[in-house]
Design a protein around this motif. Structure first.
Motif, PDB file in Angstrom:
ATOM      1  N   ARG A  35       0.857  -1.180   0.000  1.00  0.00           N
ATOM      2  CA  ARG A  35       0.000   0.000   0.000  1.00  0.00           C
ATOM      3  C   ARG A  35       0.891   1.226   0.000  1.00  0.00           C
ATOM      4  O   ARG A  35       2.094   1.131   0.220  1.00  0.00           O
ATOM      5  CB  ARG A  35      -0.890   0.015   1.247  1.00  0.00           C
ATOM      6  N   GLY A  37       0.366   4.046   1.998  1.00  0.00           N
ATOM      7  CA  GLY A  37       0.569   4.437   3.389  1.00  0.00           C
ATOM      8  C   GLY A  37       0.388   5.919   3.629  1.00  0.00           C
ATOM      9  O   GLY A  37       0.381   6.709   2.687  1.00  0.00           O
ATOM     10  N   GLN A  42       1.748  11.696   9.887  1.00  0.00           N
ATOM     11  CA  GLN A  42       0.387  11.276  10.244  1.00  0.00           C
ATOM     12  C   GLN A  42       0.132  11.209  11.765  1.00  0.00           C
ATOM     13  O   GLN A  42      -0.880  11.700  12.245  1.00  0.00           O
ATOM     14  CB  GLN A  42       0.058   9.933   9.584  1.00  0.00           C
TER      15      GLN A  42
ATOM     16  N   SER B   7      -7.044  13.306   9.657  1.00  0.00           N
ATOM     17  CA  SER B   7      -6.991  12.047  10.370  1.00  0.00           C
ATOM     18  C   SER B   7      -8.391  11.523  10.690  1.00  0.00           C
ATOM     19  O   SER B   7      -8.777  11.387  11.830  1.00  0.00           O
ATOM     20  CB  SER B   7      -6.146  12.274  11.626  1.00  0.00           C
ATOM     21  N   PRO B   8      -9.172  11.237   9.634  1.00  0.00           N
ATOM     22  CA  PRO B   8     -10.518  10.729   9.900  1.00  0.00           C
ATOM     23  C   PRO B   8     -10.492   9.254  10.290  1.00  0.00           C
ATOM     24  O   PRO B   8     -10.074   8.412   9.511  1.00  0.00           O
ATOM     25  CB  PRO B   8     -11.241  10.924   8.557  1.00  0.00           C
ATOM     26  N   PRO B  31      -4.978  -2.510  -1.008  1.00  0.00           N
ATOM     27  CA  PRO B  31      -3.906  -1.760  -1.681  1.00  0.00           C
ATOM     28  C   PRO B  31      -4.382  -0.931  -2.877  1.00  0.00           C
ATOM     29  O   PRO B  31      -3.806   0.097  -3.159  1.00  0.00           O
ATOM     30  CB  PRO B  31      -2.956  -2.867  -2.126  1.00  0.00           C
ATOM     31  N   ASP B  34      -6.458   2.002  -0.870  1.00  0.00           N
ATOM     32  CA  ASP B  34      -5.641   2.419   0.267  1.00  0.00           C
ATOM     33  C   ASP B  34      -6.040   3.758   0.887  1.00  0.00           C
ATOM     34  O   ASP B  34      -5.360   4.764   0.726  1.00  0.00           O
ATOM     35  CB  ASP B  34      -4.161   2.463  -0.130  1.00  0.00           C
ATOM     36  N   GLU B  36      -5.762   4.598   3.807  1.00  0.00           N
ATOM     37  CA  GLU B  36      -4.881   5.033   4.894  1.00  0.00           C
ATOM     38  C   GLU B  36      -3.946   6.138   4.425  1.00  0.00           C
ATOM     39  O   GLU B  36      -3.425   6.906   5.232  1.00  0.00           O
ATOM     40  CB  GLU B  36      -4.088   3.847   5.465  1.00  0.00           C
ATOM     41  N   ARG B  37      -3.738   6.241   3.112  1.00  0.00           N
ATOM     42  CA  ARG B  37      -2.877   7.332   2.623  1.00  0.00           C
ATOM     43  C   ARG B  37      -3.495   8.690   2.929  1.00  0.00           C
ATOM     44  O   ARG B  37      -2.818   9.710   2.943  1.00  0.00           O
ATOM     45  CB  ARG B  37      -2.588   7.160   1.131  1.00  0.00           C
ATOM     46  N   GLY B  39      -4.917   9.182   5.779  1.00  0.00           N
ATOM     47  CA  GLY B  39      -4.976   9.226   7.236  1.00  0.00           C
ATOM     48  C   GLY B  39      -6.154   8.471   7.811  1.00  0.00           C
ATOM     49  O   GLY B  39      -6.373   8.486   9.013  1.00  0.00           O
ATOM     50  N   VAL B  40      -6.930   7.811   6.953  1.00  0.00           N
ATOM     51  CA  VAL B  40      -8.125   7.113   7.423  1.00  0.00           C
ATOM     52  C   VAL B  40      -7.730   5.836   8.163  1.00  0.00           C
ATOM     53  O   VAL B  40      -6.895   5.073   7.697  1.00  0.00           O
ATOM     54  CB  VAL B  40      -9.041   6.749   6.236  1.00  0.00           C
ATOM     55  N   LEU B  41      -8.309   5.640   9.327  1.00  0.00           N
ATOM     56  CA  LEU B  41      -8.131   4.389  10.054  1.00  0.00           C
ATOM     57  C   LEU B  41      -9.508   3.765  10.225  1.00  0.00           C
ATOM     58  O   LEU B  41     -10.477   4.455  10.497  1.00  0.00           O
ATOM     59  CB  LEU B  41      -7.527   4.634  11.435  1.00  0.00           C
ATOM     60  N   ASN B  42      -9.577   2.469  10.057  1.00  0.00           N
ATOM     61  CA  ASN B  42     -10.821   1.758  10.305  1.00  0.00           C
ATOM     62  C   ASN B  42     -10.787   1.269  11.748  1.00  0.00           C
ATOM     63  O   ASN B  42     -10.145   0.279  12.059  1.00  0.00           O
ATOM     64  CB  ASN B  42     -10.936   0.592   9.322  1.00  0.00           C
TER      65      ASN B  42
END
Lengths: 283, 300
Positions: A35, A37, A42, B7-8, B31, B34, B36-37, B39-42
Motif C-alpha cells: 500500500r 501508506g 500522520q 486524520s478521519p 492496496p 488504500d 490510509e494514505r 490518514g483514514v483508520l478503520n
C-alpha cells in the motif's frame, strides 16, 4: 553533554523523534502490504485531531490515571537520559504501566478490563527480562548508574549477547507489536475493540499516544546503551532494532497469552539467565 | 487548526440489506484504494471514531445499535450514509421490517449514492464529511468559548422551536437512561408546546443565539410547578440547570412552595435539584420502567 542539557534535549526532542518513528512505522508497514501508506507526519495529525475532540469518560477520574501514566513515562525517560540509576528507571517504568492499567480498570467496560488484564500479563512477561538486563549490565560494568554504564570502555553487547537478544524480545512485548499485541492492537479490528485504550478518547487518548512516543525513544536509548562505546554503531543498531520490530509486527499473527508468557519466560531463562550464568562462571 | 481534516477515523456499521456496500467499504482499505494514505483508520471503537459510516437500511434490530453507537462518538462527529439502502431504504424500503434510511434514526451529514456504492464514491463521501466536521468543530468551539457568556432570559412564544428541540434532545437522554420512550417531552408536538406558552412562563439559557437549556414554570394555587428542565448534553455540569431553577424562583417572588418531578433514573437531575434545595416527598409509577420522583422546595 551535561546531564541537564541531555535531559532538556530529551524532553523536547523525544516526542518529535518518537512521532516521526511512529509515522515511519505506519508508512513502512503499508509498503510491506503493498500500500502507499499515510504521510510520515500522520501521528502528529492524529494527536492534533484528538486534542480537538470531545473527551468522553465513564468516570472523569480515569483520565487522571492516564495523566500520571504520561508524567511517569516522561519521568522514566528523564531519569534514563540524565544518567540515573537503571533500577530506579525500571521501577519508574513499571509504576507508569500500572497507572495505565489502573486507568483502564477504572473505566469499567468489559473490553477495557480484558485489555488491562492482558496488559498485566504482558508486564509479567517482559519484566524478568528487563530486570536481568539491568543485572547483566551491572555485572559487566560494576555499576547501576546509566552514566557509568555509558562510559564503560568496551561494547556491552560482546559480553551480553544473550541478554541483548532477550531484551529485543522483551521490546516486542513492550511496544505491543504482533505477536504480542494482546492488550491493544494498533491494527484495525480485533476482538477486544481497542483493548486497554477502548474507553479513552480525545485529549486522554492523545496523551497515551505521546507517552508511547516518549517510551519508544527511551527504550531505543536503552538499546543504544549496549553499543554506547561506539555511538554511530549504537544509533544504527537502535534504528535497526526498530526496523526489526516493525518487520516482525507485519509477519506474525497474534499469540495467545499463554504462548506469549511462556515464550517470553523461556527466552528470559535461556538467553538472559544463561548469559548471566556464563558471566558469573567467567569471574 | 490542522489535523482535524487529516486524520478521519472511521467506525463502520452494517445495518442490514445485502452487505454489498459493506464489502465495498472494506475494499477501500485494500492496496488498490488504500484510504490510509489519507490518514483514514478503520477503528472498531466508537469512542475513537470521527466518522460514523453506516451501510444498509435500518430495521427493528439495528435501530437501537445505530442510536447507541452514534451517542458514543465524541463530538465533532459526522454520519455518512453509504449506498441506496442507507440513504432511503433502497429496494428494501417497502419491507415490513424496514424503517427506512439511516436519517430516520440519527442525523445524516453525507449521503453516498449507489447500489452498491463504488469505493471511489465512498472515499469521496468521507472527504465531503471532513468539511462538515470542520464546520461542526468551528460551531462547537464558538459555543464553548461563549460558556461564560450564557444569557438567561424569558422565552416568548415565537421562540418555541429551539426550546422544543432542546427538550427533545434532553428527553432522548432520559429515554435511554430509563429504557422507555414514553417521556412527555418526547411525545409533545410543537403546537402543544406553543399552547403551553399561554399558561406557563418559559426561561431559556442561550449562548451566541443558540438555546442550550430551558425550563418552564406556572403558578398553581399556592405552588409553583416547575417542569421541562432541559439542558443540552454538551453543557451538562456547567451549572446551567441550577441557574435556570434560580430564574424560576426569582420570577415567582413571594411564592413559598416549588414542586417538580423527574424520572427515577435521572441521577444527574436529582443531584442538581437536591443542591437547589428540593426534597423528595412522593413517588408515582408512570410506566413499568418510569417512576416519577416528586420533589418539593419550601422557602422560608
Amino acid at each position: 553533554m551535561s546531564p541537564w542539557l541531555r535531559l532538556i534535549v530529551y524532553l523536547v526532542a523525544a516526542p518529535v523523534v518518537g512521532g516521526v518513528l511512529s509515522g515511519w512505522d505506519r508508512r513502512v508497514s503499508a509498503r510491506m502490504q503493498s500500500r502507499r501508506g499515510p504521510p510520515i507526519l500522520q501521528p502528529f495529525y492524529d494527536v492534533l485531531k484528538l486534542w480537538q475532540k470531545q473527551n468522553l469518560a465513564n468516570h472523569p477520574s480515569q483520565n487522571y490515571y492516564v495523566l500520571f501514566f504520561f508524567l511517569l513515562v516522561v519521568f522514566t525517560g528523564a531519569l534514563f537520559f540524565a544518567g540515573s540509576d537503571l533500577l530506579l528507571v525500571i521501577f519508574a517504568l513499571t509504576t507508569a504501566s500500572i497507572f495505565f492499567v489502573l486507568g483502564a480498570y477504572k473505566a469499567s467496560s468489559p473490553y477495557s478490563f480484558i485489555g488491562a488484564e492482558r496488559e498485566l500479563i504482558q508486564i509479567m512477561a517482559y519484566e524478568p527480562m528487563v530486570l536481568l538486563t539491568a543485572i547483566g549490565m551491572y555485572m559487566v560494568t560494576k555499576t547501576f548508574y546509566i552514566g557509568g554504564i555509558a562510559n564503560h570502555g568496551g561494547l556491552l553487547v560482546l559480553a551480553l549477547p544473550g541478554v541483548f537478544l532477550g531484551f529485543v524480545f522483551a521490546l516486542e512485548i513492550k511496544f505491543r507489536k504482533s505477536p504480542f499485541d494482546l492488550s491493544s492492537s494498533h491494527h484495525a479490528h480485533q476482538e477486544l475493540v481497542r483493548g486497554i485504550t477502548t474507553e479513552f478518547s480525545g485529549r486522554t487518548l492523545a496523551l497515551i499516544e505521546v507517552a508511547h512516543w516518549y517510551e519508544t525513544v527511551f527504550l531505543l536509548g536503552w538499546v543504544y546503551l549496549f553499543f554506547a562505546s561506539s555511538p554511530v554503531l549504537g544509533v544504527v543498531m537502535a534504528l535497526g532494532v526498530y526496523v526489526f520490530v516493525v518487520l516482525v509486527d507485519n509477519v506474525f499473527a497474534r499469540l495467545k497469552w499463554q504462548a506469549a508468557l511462556g515464550s517470553a519466560w523461556a527466552v528470559t531463562a535461556v538467553l538472559g539467565f544463561g548469559n548471566i550464568v556464563v558471566l558469573s562462571l567467567q569471574r | 487548526m490542522r489535523g482535524l481534516k487529516q486524520s478521519p477515523w472511521i467506525l463502520h456499521y452494517d445495518a442490514s440489506s445485502c452487505n454489498g456496500c459493506d464489502i465495498e467499504t472494506l475494499a477501500c482499505l485494500t492496496p488498490i484504494f488504500d484510504v490510509e494514505r489519507l490518514g483514514v483508520l478503520n477503528t472498531g471503537n466508537p469512542k475513537h471514531a470521527d466518522i460514523f459510516l453506516v451501510t444498509g437500511a435500518v430495521n427493528e434490530q439495528s435501530k437501537a445499535v445505530i442510536q447507541n453507537l452514534y451517542r458514543q462518538l465524541p463530538e465533532p462527529k459526522v454520519v455518512v450514509a453509504v449506498g441506496a439502502c442507507a440513504s432511503s431504504g433502497g429496494i428494501f424500503r417497502e419491507c415490513y421490517n424496514i424503517f427506512g434510511g439511516v436519517d430516520i434514526v440519527v442525523p445524516v451529514d453525507v449521503y453516498v449514492p449507489g447500489c452498491a456504492a463504488r469505493p471511489e464514491a465512498i472515499i469521496d463521501g468521507v472527504v465531503k464529511g471532513l468539511a462538515v466536521m470542520e464546520e461542526k468543530h468551528a460551531i462547537l468551539a464558538a459555543v464553548r468559548d461563549g460558556l461564560d457568556k450564557i444569557i438567561y432570559a424569558r422565552a416568548e412564544k415565537a421562540g418555541a422551536l429551539p426550546i422544543h428541540a432542546i427538550r427533545k434532545v434532553a428527553g432522548q437522554t432520559e429515554a435511554v437512561l430509563h429504557g422507555d420512550d414514553n417521556f412527555p417531552a418526547l411525545q409533545q408536538t410543537l403546537e402543544e408546546l406553543q399552547k403551553e406558552f399561554d399558561k406557563k412562563y418559559f426561561f431559556k439559557a442561550e449562548v451566541n443565539g443558540k438555546v442550550i437549556g430551558s425550563v418552564s414554570a406556572w403558578l398553581d394555587g399556592e405552588t409553583v410547578r416547575v417542569d421541562g428542565l432541559a439542558v443540552h448534553p454538551y453543557f451538562e455540569g456547567a451549572g446551567v440547570a441550577g441557574r435556570l431553577l434560580a430564574e424560576c424562583e426569582a420570577a415567582f417572588r413571594g411564592v413559598k412552595r416549588f414542586e417538580t418531578f423527574i424520572g427515577n433514573k435521572s441521577e444527574r437531575q436529582l443531584k442538581v435539584l437536591e443542591e437547589a434545595g428540593y426534597k423528595n416527598f412522593k413517588t408515582e409509577v408512570f410506566t413499568p420502567k418510569i417512576t416519577w420522583i416528586h420533589l418539593r422546595k419550601e422557602l422560608k
